[in-house]
Scaffold this motif. Structure first.
Motif, PDB file in Angstrom:
ATOM      1  N   ALA A 250      -0.333   8.856  -1.474  1.00  8.77           N
ATOM      2  CA  ALA A 250      -1.539   9.627  -1.803  1.00  8.77           C
ATOM      3  C   ALA A 250      -2.167  10.223  -0.546  1.00  8.77           C
ATOM      4  O   ALA A 250      -2.626  11.371  -0.547  1.00  8.77           O
ATOM      5  N   SER A 251      -2.161   9.459   0.545  1.00  8.41           N
ATOM      6  CA  SER A 251      -2.737   9.951   1.808  1.00  8.41           C
ATOM      7  C   SER A 251      -1.925  11.117   2.360  1.00  8.41           C
ATOM      8  O   SER A 251      -2.493  12.103   2.851  1.00  8.41           O
ATOM      9  N   MET A 252      -0.601  11.021   2.258  1.00  6.52           N
ATOM     10  CA  MET A 252       0.237  12.116   2.746  1.00  6.52           C
ATOM     11  C   MET A 252       0.030  13.380   1.927  1.00  6.52           C
ATOM     12  O   MET A 252      -0.035  14.485   2.471  1.00  6.52           O
TER      13      MET A 252
ATOM     14  N   TYR B 109       0.808  -1.216   0.000  1.00 10.85           N
ATOM     15  CA  TYR B 109       0.000   0.000   0.000  1.00 10.85           C
ATOM     16  C   TYR B 109       0.844   1.270   0.000  1.00 10.85           C
ATOM     17  O   TYR B 109       0.393   2.317   0.470  1.00 10.85           O
ATOM     18  N   TRP B 110       2.068   1.183  -0.531  1.00 13.55           N
ATOM     19  CA  TRP B 110       2.932   2.366  -0.501  1.00 13.55           C
ATOM     20  C   TRP B 110       2.330   3.518  -1.297  1.00 13.55           C
ATOM     21  O   TRP B 110       2.460   4.703  -0.926  1.00 13.55           O
ATOM     22  N   TYR B 111       1.645   3.232  -2.409  1.00 12.08           N
ATOM     23  CA  TYR B 111       1.072   4.304  -3.211  1.00 12.08           C
ATOM     24  C   TYR B 111      -0.081   4.977  -2.488  1.00 12.08           C
ATOM     25  O   TYR B 111      -0.290   6.186  -2.610  1.00 12.08           O
ATOM     26  N   TRP B 112      -0.838   4.162  -1.712  1.00  7.61           N
ATOM     27  CA  TRP B 112      -1.913   4.751  -0.910  1.00  7.61           C
ATOM     28  C   TRP B 112      -1.349   5.626   0.199  1.00  7.61           C
ATOM     29  O   TRP B 112      -1.940   6.657   0.561  1.00  7.61           O
ATOM     30  N   MET B 113      -0.222   5.229   0.736  1.00  4.07           N
ATOM     31  CA  MET B 113       0.422   6.033   1.775  1.00  4.07           C
ATOM     32  C   MET B 113       0.873   7.377   1.210  1.00  4.07           C
ATOM     33  O   MET B 113       0.666   8.423   1.841  1.00  4.07           O
TER      34      MET B 113
ATOM     35  N   ALA C 191      -2.711  14.124   0.209  1.00  2.79           N
ATOM     36  CA  ALA C 191      -4.052  14.627   0.516  1.00  2.79           C
ATOM     37  C   ALA C 191      -4.076  15.322   1.871  1.00  2.79           C
ATOM     38  O   ALA C 191      -4.712  16.367   2.042  1.00  2.79           O
ATOM     39  N   PHE C 192      -3.355  14.743   2.831  1.00  2.89           N
ATOM     40  CA  PHE C 192      -3.301  15.356   4.159  1.00  2.89           C
ATOM     41  C   PHE C 192      -2.614  16.716   4.094  1.00  2.89           C
ATOM     42  O   PHE C 192      -3.071  17.689   4.717  1.00  2.89           O
TER      43      PHE C 192
END
Length: 407
Positions: free
Chosen positions: A230-232, A224-228, A234-235
């Motif tokens: 993307a989340s950073m 899930y590195w890409y989700w991490m 977005a945050f």
């Protein structure tokens, strides 16, 4: 005619916002001044189409302090030597190596040749010359002591540069260690731990809790590195939008002052800047309420700005500066006593310089001991990582050795 959005202060000191039509930025500022509005920020209103983008405004960041110090020093020497203002501005615009400053001085020279005074010409360029800078120049112009105002500004900016340099120097070591820890975590989770995970899975053994934690973290990173990322992102964007709001900005600035260890240093550095700029403006002859207003807005901290502007409102209502300083909850008792003495003796500007020096000494001491105070925290983080890694890897390996010996 172009449309300009503005933010300013009315004659009563209240913040006002709105839009105004004018042929250019200079005329918009002059129209606001005629309406009794002191402009703090005036900018061209963006068109609905996304094609009209001012590329130069995106590439040119606000000017750093060092070019301003050099500019003030050179202007002080030239004006003291009796060089006419137009010739001094033209010479500095040709000799400076800073592109934004050179372009700005060319525009200031053009405005001066068209009959505008120096402070009014500077006010049209808020990215280079702050409201505090312009107010000091305006007072120097009106009193005939422009060279003194320039010298005071140079000394003020030099002190500000030194404070920022000390803070950056003190934060370099913690930032380097935290960056190294982050890189080590990424490498361990993506490269090292998966190798051990595949080896342990071949034996089908029951893994201890530290090993399960390590493998779970590694699997999450790998899958899930890409989700991490993307989340950073977005945050970060969400935080930027939230900080852009009035409430969000004030709460963020308050949090910056409450961060353990570092927050107290930031708070003292901000109050030192306020005291020094406040004293500077009082010495130059700027009215008390305007000095508080401009010095507070120059801090860049909305929480402290609101508290200090509250002092201005209370003073305008008839309260003494000593009482308002105490009610603000910003200054330490010792500083409140110094302000009280300055108000009684009529030397508030001199005592404010003492206050700024007092805060500078405390900031300097805190910065010298910052590394010593942060090191235990960093060591605890590194020790925890090493302990978890050692237990997670060696415990199952010892179990494997026991199984091999039993066989």
């Amino acid at each position: 005619m172009a449309h300009f959005s503005y933010r300013g202060r009315s004659a009563a000191g209240k913040e006002v916002k709105g839009e105004i039509e004018a042929n250019n930025l200079d005329l918009a500022v002059e129209a606001l001044m005629r309406q009794g509005v002191i402009p703090l920020k005036v900018s061209a209103k963006k068109q609905a189409s996304g094609l009209n983008v001012d590329v130069s405004s995106l590439l040119n960041r606000p000017i750093a302090l060092e070019p301003l110090v050099i500019f003030c020093r050179q202007m002080y020497s030239l004006t003291k030597a009796g060089v006419p203002l137009l010739r001094a501005i033209r010479g500095l615009s040709q000799s400076t190596t800073h592109k934004l400053l050179a372009q700005t001085l060319d525009k200031v020279h053009y405005d001066l040749t068209n009959g505008r005074n120096f402070s009014s010409a500077l006010r049209s360029h808020p990215r280079v010359f702050s409201e505090l800078f312009v107010s000091m120049i305006a007072v120097g112009e009106s009193t005939g002591r422009l060279e003194e105002a320039l010298l005071q500004l140079a000394n003020y900016f030099e002190q500000e540069m030194e404070t920022r340099r000390r803070i950056k120097s003190a934060m370099r070591y913690p930032i380097f260690v935290l960056s190294a820890i982050f890189i080590a975590l990424v490498v361990l989770n993506l490269k090292v731990i998966p190798q051990f995970s595949s080896m342990f899975s071949k034996f089908g053994m029951d893994l201890p809790l530290p090993t399960k934690i390590l493998i779970g973290m590694s699997n999450f990173f790998v899958n899930y590195w890409y989700w991490m990322i993307a989340s950073m992102i977005a945050f970060a964007l969400g935080m930027r939008m939230w900080i852009g709001t009035t409430t969000g900005r004030e709460r963020w600035d308050l949090w910056r002052l409450k961060v353990p260890i570092v927050g107290d240093i930031v708070n003292r550095a901000q109050l030192s800047r306020f005291s020094r700029s406040f004293s500077l403006m009082l010495k130059a002859g700027v009215p008390l309420n305007q000095s508080i207003q401009l010095s507070a807005e120059a801090l860049g901290n909305r929480f402290l700005e609101n508290r200090l502007i509250g002092m201005k409102t209370a003073i305008e209502a008839g309260s003494s500066m000593t009482v308002t300083a105490s009610n603000s909850g910003v200054f330490t008792p010792l500083v409140q006593q110094m302000i009280a003495v300055g108000e009684e003796t009529g030397q508030i500007d001199e005592l404010l310089l003492e206050v700024a020096d007092f805060y500078d000494r405390e900031v300097d001491y805190d910065l010298k001991t910052l590394t010593a105070r942060i090191e235990p925290i960093l060591l605890a983080i590194v020790a925890g990582m090493v302990l978890l890694l050692a237990l997670g890897i060696f415990l199952p390996m010892w179990d494997m050795l026991d199984i091999a010996r039993g066989a």
